[in-house]
Scaffold this active site. Structure first.
Site, PDB file in Angstrom:
ATOM      1  N   GLU A 226       0.809  -1.224   0.000  1.00  0.00           N
ATOM      2  CA  GLU A 226       0.000   0.000   0.000  1.00  0.00           C
ATOM      3  C   GLU A 226       0.836   1.265   0.000  1.00  0.00           C
ATOM      4  O   GLU A 226       0.559   2.212  -0.741  1.00  0.00           O
ATOM      5  CB  GLU A 226      -0.952   0.016   1.198  1.00  0.00           C
ATOM      6  CG  GLU A 226      -2.155  -0.912   1.065  1.00  0.00           C
ATOM      7  CD  GLU A 226      -1.855  -2.366   1.306  1.00  0.00           C
ATOM      8  OE1 GLU A 226      -0.729  -2.707   1.713  1.00  0.00           O
ATOM      9  OE2 GLU A 226      -2.761  -3.199   1.097  1.00  0.00           O
TER      10      GLU A 226
ATOM     11  N   HIS B 266     -11.939  -4.483   9.094  1.00  0.00           N
ATOM     12  CA  HIS B 266     -12.482  -4.236   7.753  1.00  0.00           C
ATOM     13  C   HIS B 266     -13.708  -3.331   7.744  1.00  0.00           C
ATOM     14  O   HIS B 266     -14.374  -3.234   6.726  1.00  0.00           O
ATOM     15  CB  HIS B 266     -12.900  -5.562   7.097  1.00  0.00           C
ATOM     16  CG  HIS B 266     -11.782  -6.354   6.525  1.00  0.00           C
ATOM     17  ND1 HIS B 266     -10.823  -6.964   7.289  1.00  0.00           N
ATOM     18  CD2 HIS B 266     -11.452  -6.637   5.229  1.00  0.00           C
ATOM     19  CE1 HIS B 266      -9.975  -7.608   6.504  1.00  0.00           C
ATOM     20  NE2 HIS B 266     -10.324  -7.425   5.254  1.00  0.00           N
TER      21      HIS B 266
HETATM   22  C1  LIG Z   1      -3.096  -4.648   4.217  1.00  0.00           C
HETATM   23  C2  LIG Z   1      -4.142  -5.374   3.487  1.00  0.00           C
HETATM   24  N1  LIG Z   1      -4.267  -5.180   2.156  1.00  0.00           N
HETATM   25  C3  LIG Z   1      -5.211  -5.851   1.463  1.00  0.00           C
HETATM   26  C4  LIG Z   1      -6.077  -6.718   2.085  1.00  0.00           C
HETATM   27  C5  LIG Z   1      -7.141  -7.493   1.283  1.00  0.00           C
HETATM   28  N2  LIG Z   1      -6.713  -8.895   1.154  1.00  0.00           N
HETATM   29  C6  LIG Z   1      -7.134  -9.822   2.034  1.00  0.00           C
HETATM   30  S1  LIG Z   1      -6.398 -11.305   1.758  1.00  0.00           S
HETATM   31  C7  LIG Z   1      -5.509 -10.722   0.472  1.00  0.00           C
HETATM   32  C8  LIG Z   1      -4.561 -11.622  -0.267  1.00  0.00           C
HETATM   33  C9  LIG Z   1      -3.451 -12.123   0.642  1.00  0.00           C
HETATM   34  O1  LIG Z   1      -2.735 -13.124  -0.035  1.00  0.00           O
HETATM   35  P1  LIG Z   1      -1.712 -14.052   0.715  1.00  0.00           P
HETATM   36  O2  LIG Z   1      -0.907 -13.257   1.664  1.00  0.00           O
HETATM   37  O3  LIG Z   1      -0.971 -14.836  -0.319  1.00  0.00           O
HETATM   38  O4  LIG Z   1      -2.615 -15.030   1.594  1.00  0.00           O
HETATM   39  P2  LIG Z   1      -3.684 -16.082   1.053  1.00  0.00           P
HETATM   40  O5  LIG Z   1      -5.009 -15.373   0.991  1.00  0.00           O
HETATM   41  O6  LIG Z   1      -3.210 -16.564  -0.281  1.00  0.00           O
HETATM   42  O7  LIG Z   1      -3.721 -17.181   2.067  1.00  0.00           O
HETATM   43  C10 LIG Z   1      -5.792  -9.368   0.240  1.00  0.00           C
HETATM   44  C11 LIG Z   1      -5.212  -8.562  -0.837  1.00  0.00           C
HETATM   45  C12 LIG Z   1      -5.920  -6.872   3.490  1.00  0.00           C
HETATM   46  N3  LIG Z   1      -6.743  -7.679   4.177  1.00  0.00           N
HETATM   47  N4  LIG Z   1      -4.942  -6.214   4.142  1.00  0.00           N
END
Ligand SMILES: Cc1ncc(C[n+]2csc(CCOP(=O)(O)OP(=O)(O)O)c2C)c(N)n1
Ligand SMILES: Cc1ncc(C[n+]2csc(CCOP(=O)(O)OP(=O)(O)O)c2C)c(N)n1
Ligand SMILES: [Mg+2]
Ligand SMILES: [Mg+2]
Lengths: 336, 331, 331, 336
Positions: free
Chosen positions: C67, C136
């Site tokens: 971000e 959220h």
């Molecule tokens: C700081 C932040 N940015 C964006 C989000 C929205 N978001 C939730 S899960 C996710 C993907 C995360 O991917 P990863 O770390 O690979 O974990 P996975 O879901 O694959 O287990 C995003 C972009 C968030 N919750 N927090």
């Protein structure tokens, strides 16, 4: 300031005598300018935080050499040298530190926030690491608009630990952006030695793990810095993607005017002073018989005169009227 | 502990803070100080000077430039039984750690249904007045006072600089302690046995009958100066020192306003959305029919703080602007 | 452009936002959309669905989870002549980018003495109501409205969802655009040629004489519902939709309050230090002698938003709580 | 929940039959539990965001094996499996998703915020990367207090791009903290494939550049995961400093219940499903003649009964009284 610009605009090519002399002049100008700043600070003419880069002049002057007017620079709060080497007139830099309206930021920025958009010098950022995302964005815009520009981002070994470094180096590598990450590794972040801040202190090596071209450079040898910068900038300009240079240097003075410098061993400072980038180049030119005592005196006198002029005009310059305090919070005209 | 006054000592705000940290490190081995340059450098404003030598690098812990990382580490250490004092050099840099402060420190207790306690103290320098320009001069303590789950305090006196930290460390929840940069050199005398103070109550620093001046931190002395000026013209201002910005001591504020019928809030934050707005709104909500005139606010101009001295002074609340606001209120 | 109404189309808030982005991408090749999952995924709330296919990965640019990095990159790109639309999935995550927004985007113009313009638009989802719990669901747009150097807007209607973006992109300074998560599925009709709208003025969404209800974004519909209920008892509430949170349209607010003599502010932010406090303070400052009763505020309970439906509903402003506040004000 | 704890508390040692069967049971429990969650979500009994880790069970179960009650866990919003493998009772997890006061977070957290401090399960963090600093701090406290604990921090390939990752891995390596960084590389962050987010996709390699021990593991092979975790945890516990494991895995289902999964090729999903960690272990046990059809049916029946019980008790459980809304914003008692 013609001379400053001359340094910035000097065309690539062999490091001939005149060129080496101009490099010496560039470093000398910065050195004398900053020494004057220190005096003026003690005299109470300059206030706020003042960070000088005395000892690091080879980095500023060397990195700037291959840059053209298309290229952009993002710097830190220790940026007088970067600004001057880019050609920002000493008058406007000095006036800025005096808080005068003739300053390069109209006196609103001070020592830590020198700006000169005409020369694509995008400041003067005093949030450590805060300039890195800007540099990524400037480079992204150049790439998307098909412009040839390269963006140089100066930052320190301390900034390397900030999360923004990680995010930005990856973005630049991922998107193959024209960014030169110029890491001024002076071994300290304020009072914190690199080895007390980083588990792995080989910064160039670690940067390479992000998937960009990276190497360390002797930051006290202006010719070595110029050579590295030229190689990196050429590579970047030709679409080779971002590069990272670890410029190994040292600040001879304390972090800021407030810093009693308790954390460094005097012997260490003395050792580094033996590698003073200006002395090194002078010695070299002398050995080659390309520089005589009087040349040096003349250069010093010339630069000193220039600085005197900058100080005089800064002192004479007016202040921004108080009624204008709230100007520049929002733009006064649409931007094209 | 502050009752009995044996002797007094000459001290400064900086030294009082240092004594408070030293006491905490000495009295409770769960306490440690962590932040950028708190150790070898001696603290960027010399508050922790000498503590590294006295307590060692484990308990006076220098960190890399990683605000989010080490503030969040403070949260984790607090959860696991330590009593960290985390220093962020200035509030301006704390924005890099705000996610950890708000989404973790302030939220974990509730989000876990009451299981995860975060007894953490975070110290920061705030405020302007030293020509440090737009990235080193702002006042966001009012912003932090918006966050449920944390407490926010601002020592404005030597007693509070000396006494607030211990009380904050006894608190089971995160406490943010704001030190105004222009106060570090403030000197004066302090009772030799000066110690813990409450961090709940707003204090009356000057009694008065004609108008209530609400201030805190770096604005208190300016507000007291204004009160002196006003006294010359026979306007007796009651000066409150909030001390706690979250929770606010409504009782003390309303008690004062209900007998002065007028209020002026002095706050170095940018006017719109500042803490002064909340205080003004509460006074109107709770004392509307006691008010003889609308609550006035004296805040910083809504500009990123300029470097030039004359512009910075013009941007900040000053005794003169406080006096002018009071005259509007009583006029 | 919104004057002539040829035909109308059925649409949703989400589609209106998408149309606005599509128009911007089509009309100005300096515009690009950048953020997490705006492309391949189609936008985490499906706002940008289909735009990648239409405009390609350069102009509908997926970013890594960084971000601070990509928001700051948006600032840099804006400085260098682009017109970035940066999407942050939700305002809760924007805290990670706040340093770039405040210390750079909002500050560079002033700090550079007027040289560095940042024509950047940042879109974020805000608000609660979908049981997304404490990381959220928060509303920080009022917080952003505290920052000099940026503008803050919040479309609450289909017209504004369709029309605000273009105007924001014409602005030479950073504009933050807040989309309340509960509005995306709001459907209705929109003029076929619906286009640009101003982002300066507060709108009267329902005229009334007895009390002024000030609201915006996700709270507008609840406030209008409350007004309907009140009308049954003959209380005619005038409902304002702020639209712009910074700057605030004081003129419109005071104009309304000066004839209703009563005001209730509805704001989903946590009460203490919310935007509602600023509005309450301004009304008191500017309309004190017109007021028949103190300004009331209906805000969110000061808790990290809980997951359980009944607790979340209890934490948020509801038509009933607005009605109750109005009764207090007129009672 | 005795069984869950049994898995968590199982002593180190050779992966004997009973142990392998218990691993299978652990994975099966998580799989069936999450499949039930999906049904309940569609039925409207669970709300908010729901992220299941179906396909990733070997990571949760394998990593937990060497942990003791002294160890701490920090997890993400995709944490049902981590919680159950740690021994958090299914009843309290299910009740949490129902928003009931009997939930492990009293219904205030929901699916993304499961907490169980008694088992040192420190949540359920839904800010991507937000748990990393907590883990560093938990480990710092253990180290400063001379406790034997190891802190395991689960996070994804997407979190790897966040600045906090950079800051925290360096802090752990610099201070030699007992942290196991368990990176669940399922190749996607929502709809963003790893190669579209990272210039260098070898995450284990890059992590090593921070100066800690790091290696990749087949995250679909529970025995391989257990082996790697045990080696790492032993090393960490014996003062070897932090370790990083890249657990190469895959989520068989969409990111969340809202995700139409437009960004993945069905063939890719099918390929990974052939490496279903549960099927792999079943096949192996079968080949070794250690598992008969009826054993499996019995196990499934047993687990299903357990889940039915959890659902029934969640449905029957009371809600937190609305009057208690503002509880737990501040502590009700001093903490010792
Ligand atoms: C700081 C932040 N940015 C964006 C989000 C929205 N978001 C939730 S899960 C996710 C993907 C995360 O991917 P990863 O770390 O690979 O974990 P996975 O879901 O694959 O287990 C995003 C972009 C968030 N919750 N927090
Ligand atoms: C985000 C942030 N944290 C802390 C500071 C205070 N500070 C200013 S300079 C500095 C040291 C930076 O060191 P380095 O990056 O190596 O640059 P150098 O000063 O050595 O040139 C620190 C800690 C700051 N300005 N910004
Ligand atoms: Mg340095
Ligand atoms: Mg992933």
């Amino acid at each position: 300031m013609s001379r400053g610009q001359a340094v910035a605009a000097r065309p690539p090519g062999p490091t001939g005598e005149t060129h080496r002399v101009s490099l010496l002049r560039g470093m000398t100008a910065i050195r004398l300018f900053e020494e004057r700043c220190v005096e003026l600070y003690s005299a109470g003419m300059i206030r706020g935080f003042l960070h000088v880069a005395i000892g690091e002049e080879a980095v500023a002057v060397g990195v700037m050499q291959p840059l053209t007017d298309d290229d952009s620079i993002v710097s830190t709060y220790r940026e007088h040298g970067h600004a001057i080497a880019r050609g920002v007139p000493m008058e406007s830099v000095m006036a800025e530190m005096y808080g005068k309206v003739t300053g390069c930021s109209r006196g609103r920025g001070g020592s830590m926030h020198l700006f000169d958009v005409g020369r694509r010098f995008y400041g003067g950022n005093a949030i450590v690491g805060g300039g890195l995302p800007l540099a990524v964005g400037l480079a992204l815009a150049d790439k998307m608009q098909g412009r040839p520009g390269v963006t140089v981002c100066f930052f320190g070994d301390g900034a390397y630990a900030e999360g923004e470094f990680h995010e930005c180096v990856n973005l630049a590598a991922l998107w193959q952006l024209p960014v030169l990450f110029a890491c001024e590794n002076n071994l300290y972040a304020m009072g914190t030695a690199l080895h007390r801040a980083q588990a792995e202190t080989d910064l160039a090596l670690r940067a390479a793990s992000y998937g960009l071209t990276s190497w360390p450079v002797d930051g006290m040898d202006v010719l070595a810095v110029e050579k590295a910068s030229r190689r990196a900038v050429d590579r970047i300009r030709n679409g080779g993607g971002p590069c990272f240079l670890e410029l190994r240097t040292y600040r001879f003075r304390a972090h800021s005017m407030y810093d009693p410098d308790r954390y460094r061993d005097k012997a260490e400072i003395a050792r580094w002073r033996e590698r003073d980038p200006i002395d090194l180049l002078v010695r070299q030119l002398r050995e080659d018989g390309k520089l005589l005592g009087e040349d040096l005196d003349a250069m010093t006198a010339e630069v000193t005169a220039e600085i005197d002029l900058a100080v005089a005009s800064a002192e004479a310059a007016p202040l921004e009227p108080v009624e204008d305090l709230t100007r520049f919070v929002y733009s006064e005209t649409k931007v094209q | 502990m502050t009752t009995a006054t044996v002797g007094t000592v000459e001290t400064t705000y900086r030294e009082a803070l240092r004594e408070a940290i030293r006491e905490a490190l000495r009295e409770d081995d769960r306490v440690f100080l962590m932040g950028e340059d708190v150790g070898m450098y001696g603290g960027c404003f010399a508050v922790s000077l000498g503590l590294l030598e006295e307590f060692g690098p484990e308990r006076v812990r220098d960190t890399p430039l990683s605000e989010s990382g080490f503030v969040g580490a403070g949260v984790g250490a607090a959860i696991a039984g330590m009593r960290p004092i985390v220093e962020i050099m200035t509030v301006n840099f704390s924005l890099l750690a705000l996610d950890q402060i708000l989404n973790n420190a302030a939220t974990l207790l509730h989000m876990s249904g009451g299981q995860v306690h975060v007894p953490l103290v975070i110290r920061m320098t705030t405020g302007a007045g030293r020509q440090l320009a737009a990235q080193h001069s702002h006042s966001f303590e009012g912003w932090y006072a918006h966050i449920p789950g944390i407490k926010v305090i601002a020592p404005a006196t030597l007693e509070d600089a000396r006494g607030m930290l211990w009380t904050a460390l006894q608190d089971p929840d995160p406490v943010l302690l704001f030190e105004h940069g222009s106060l570090y050199n403030m000197s004066g005398t302090l009772a030799e046995d000066a110690g813990h103070v409450d961090i709940q109550r707003t204090a009356v620093r000057r009694p008065g009958r004609d108008v209530t001046l609400v201030s805190y931190g770096g604005s208190l002395s300016k507000t007291l100066d204004a009160a002196e000026t006003l006294a010359v013209d026979g306007i007796e201002a009651e000066v409150l020192d909030l001390r706690s910005l979250r929770p606010l001591d409504d009782e003390a504020i309303m008690e004062s306003v209900s007998h002065t019928h007028r209020a002026v809030v002095v706050d170095e934050g940018w006017r719109s959305g500042s803490l002064s707005a909340e205080i003004s709104a509460r006074i109107t909500e709770q004392c509307f029919f006691d008010l003889d005139s609308p609550v006035e606010r004296v805040c910083s101009a809504e500009v990123p703080m300029p470097y030039a001295k004359h512009l910075e002074e013009a941007a900040l609340p000053q005794p003169e602007t406080v006096v002018a606001a009071v005259r509007r209120a009583v006029g």
